[in-house]
Design a protein around this motif. Sequence first.
Motif, PDB file in Angstrom:
ATOM      1  N   ASP A  90       0.880  -1.196  -0.115  1.00  0.00           N
ATOM      2  CA  ASP A  90      -0.169   0.235  -0.005  1.00  0.00           C
ATOM      3  C   ASP A  90       0.842   1.330   0.126  1.00  0.00           C
ATOM      4  OD1 ASP A  90      -2.643   0.965  -0.146  1.00  0.00           O
ATOM      5  OD2 ASP A  90      -2.791   1.480   1.856  1.00  0.00           O
ATOM      6  N   VAL A  92       1.954   4.804  -1.271  1.00  0.00           N
ATOM      7  CA  VAL A  92       1.617   6.186  -1.848  1.00  0.00           C
ATOM      8  C   VAL A  92       2.278   6.588  -2.977  1.00  0.00           C
ATOM      9  CG1 VAL A  92       0.825   8.831  -1.516  1.00  0.00           C
ATOM     10  CG2 VAL A  92       1.025   7.157   0.266  1.00  0.00           C
ATOM     11  N   ARG A 117      -2.304   3.709  -3.044  1.00  0.00           N
ATOM     12  CA  ARG A 117      -3.022   5.022  -3.082  1.00  0.00           C
ATOM     13  C   ARG A 117      -2.309   6.003  -3.775  1.00  0.00           C
ATOM     14  NH1 ARG A 117      -1.973   6.313   2.732  1.00  0.00           N
ATOM     15  NH2 ARG A 117      -0.132   4.916   2.508  1.00  0.00           N
ATOM     16  N   ARG A 143      -9.249   5.913  -2.394  1.00  0.00           N
ATOM     17  CA  ARG A 143      -7.687   5.664  -2.685  1.00  0.00           C
ATOM     18  C   ARG A 143      -7.080   6.804  -3.142  1.00  0.00           C
ATOM     19  NH1 ARG A 143      -5.427   1.636  -0.560  1.00  0.00           N
ATOM     20  NH2 ARG A 143      -4.204   0.746  -2.447  1.00  0.00           N
TER      21      ARG A 143
END
Length: 190
Positions: A90, A92, A117, A143
């Motif tokens: 996960d 960014v 994300r 997201r």
Amino acid sequence: MSAAIGILGGAFDPPHNGHVALAREAIDHFDLERLLVRVVADPGHKGVHTPAGIRLRLAELAFADVEGADVSLDPYPRTAESLEALGLDDPVFLIGADELAAFPTWVRPERVLDLARIGAATRPGVDLGSVERTVAALSRPDRVELFPITPVDVSSSEIRTLAAAGLPLDGLVPAAVAAEIERLGLYRSG
């Protein structure tokens, strides 16, 4: 909880003070422990003017003083492929809000949202209404997070034009990048 990792990808042809400012502000905003700066060797969406190895060297110089930044070459032309290969938990993925407007046209945008994300940097002059409509139309708008950055009025194309004319790049790129562009005679015709 695992440490937050950010990814900033691009052609970086050349990297400039706007890229560095975005990196620093994203690290602070998302409390990132690491920022992977990925120099895309052969971007699938745009042409480049400088070989990948030189762009990598320029990016290493540009982000040298950004704590937590790790610069590397990205062999994948598409974001989804790169994220699949990285296999991070996960992360960014950082983009400009103006790039977010085109996100639905990316190759496999839903896969990108599965794997990361999106942190979209906003600045004055960006039509936030349009950006928010783009986000709302995504299957997973949760997201995507918009975050404001201090605007830095510079573009890679402007830098290439100035360098081609032999003009100074002071205040547009980190000093080490300017010196390397000058040393190599980058962006000059002939």
